[in-house]
Motif scaffolding. Sequence first.
Motif, short mmCIF file in Angstrom:
data_model
loop_
_atom_site.label_atom_id
_atom_site.label_comp_id
_atom_site.label_asym_id
_atom_site.label_seq_id
_atom_site.Cartn_x
_atom_site.Cartn_y
_atom_site.Cartn_z
N ASP A 160 54.18 -17.66 3.72
CA ASP A 160 55.00 -16.95 2.74
C ASP A 160 56.30 -17.70 2.47
O ASP A 160 56.78 -17.75 1.33
CB ASP A 160 55.31 -15.53 3.24
N ARG A 192 56.80 -20.96 2.80
CA ARG A 192 56.51 -22.15 2.00
C ARG A 192 56.32 -21.79 0.53
O ARG A 192 56.78 -22.51 -0.36
CB ARG A 192 55.25 -22.86 2.54
N LEU A 193 55.63 -20.68 0.28
CA LEU A 193 55.42 -20.24 -1.10
C LEU A 193 56.74 -19.88 -1.75
O LEU A 193 57.00 -20.24 -2.91
CB LEU A 193 54.47 -19.04 -1.12
N ARG A 194 57.62 -19.19 -1.00
CA ARG A 194 58.92 -18.82 -1.56
C ARG A 194 59.74 -20.06 -1.88
O ARG A 194 60.36 -20.15 -2.94
CB ARG A 194 59.68 -17.94 -0.56
N ALA A 253 58.60 -23.05 -2.50
CA ALA A 253 57.98 -23.75 -3.63
C ALA A 253 58.40 -23.12 -4.95
O ALA A 253 58.69 -23.82 -5.93
CB ALA A 253 56.45 -23.72 -3.48
N ARG A 254 58.43 -21.78 -4.99
CA ARG A 254 58.89 -21.09 -6.22
C ARG A 254 60.33 -21.44 -6.52
O ARG A 254 60.72 -21.67 -7.67
CB ARG A 254 58.73 -19.58 -6.06
N GLY A 278 54.82 -17.65 -11.04
CA GLY A 278 55.92 -17.52 -10.09
C GLY A 278 56.70 -16.23 -10.27
O GLY A 278 57.14 -15.60 -9.31
N GLU A 315 54.68 -13.49 -8.73
CA GLU A 315 54.72 -13.56 -7.27
C GLU A 315 56.05 -13.06 -6.73
O GLU A 315 56.10 -12.37 -5.71
CB GLU A 315 54.47 -15.01 -6.82
N SER A 357 56.27 -9.81 -4.29
CA SER A 357 56.78 -9.94 -2.93
C SER A 357 57.81 -8.86 -2.59
O SER A 357 58.05 -8.56 -1.43
CB SER A 357 57.40 -11.32 -2.73
#
Length: 376
Positions: free
Chosen positions: A176, A178-180, A182-183, A342, A345, A349
């Motif tokens: 999570d 890493r995804l945050r 990346a966004r 994004g 997402e 979240s």
Amino acid sequence: MFTMTWDHPYRRRGRKRLIPLLVAAIQMIGVTFASHFPANQAPATPRSLDLLAYALLAGSALAMWLVHVRVELALGVVTALTATYLALGYPWGPFFLAFLFMLILAVVLGRQLSAALTAAAGYALFVWLTARRGIDPLSWHSLVAAVVIVGVLLFAQVVRANRDRIVEQRRRRAGDERLRMAREVHDVVAHHISLINVQAGVALHLLDDDPEQARTALAAIKQASRDTLRELRQTLGVLRGVDEQAPRSPAPSLDRLDELVERFATAGLRVDVHVTGRPRPLPTAVDLAAYRIVQESLTNVHRHAGVDSAEVTVGYDTDEIVLDITDRGRGGDAAEGNGLSGIRERAASLGGTVAVGPRPEGGFTVCAVLPTGGDS
């Protein structure tokens, strides 16, 4: 706030390496103490403790270190040394602790079958060797040994299940995060590079005919590139866990919406902002997400809609904030460009929702609803 804890894994590993030493000490001290109580021994007269007995007690515990070589090897050596101590008729006491600890360790490391087979073999050896010392195989000694071994295996399985759950939670949190990040990087880069691209085109077009206007565009490029570097440093600094110095500017939030509007105005996109309801401080995560949603939506308008104006409405409700970004451009697939995934997402979240699509009267709209948890 991140804290540097680079030596923590080594400290934890050091504590684990002390366990065999602790078990060895408990076995030797416990057996020495128990040897002074003959009434608690087996019917046969126990053999006096000697150097070999202490070597077997210490060796069975220290053999647990062989788990770093191979789990099955450690199981076999610990079991053999424990059985040898019992077979030689030495006094009873906690001589079996290393054996039980090794069973737990094997299960936690995923060797359940090896642990079960070793437990069965160990119990059979215990019954046979105690029978040689004159103890009835059906006595309470055998029953207690069976209950203890089964209980230890069940306990080890619970420990392993809990360990797996913790590992999975950590892996999910890391994913999570890493995804945050990346966004965050995408939003920073896409927004500023889009502005730089437009201003570079303006500067090239006007360089000969209107040098003063070209100078203004180049100044805007310089400012946008500086903002890009600053925000990327902050984002990557958090990713590295480095916080030697505090950020030199406030974190992105709706309080800085005017700055965002000014940057788009410099790039040729006029943005009208309307605020409804009573503005109030928002939770940090919600504030950042709201700013990024507006930023990404306007970036899409600027890149895909083919218009020079857009509207942003920020609505403060009792327990949510509503963001509506609208343009009168081409709509359709052109506006359904980069970054909308994004936006979805980010909202998801936080437990929010996003509705996007073309407007009947033309153009495109992005409407995001983010929960704020009530009045602050």
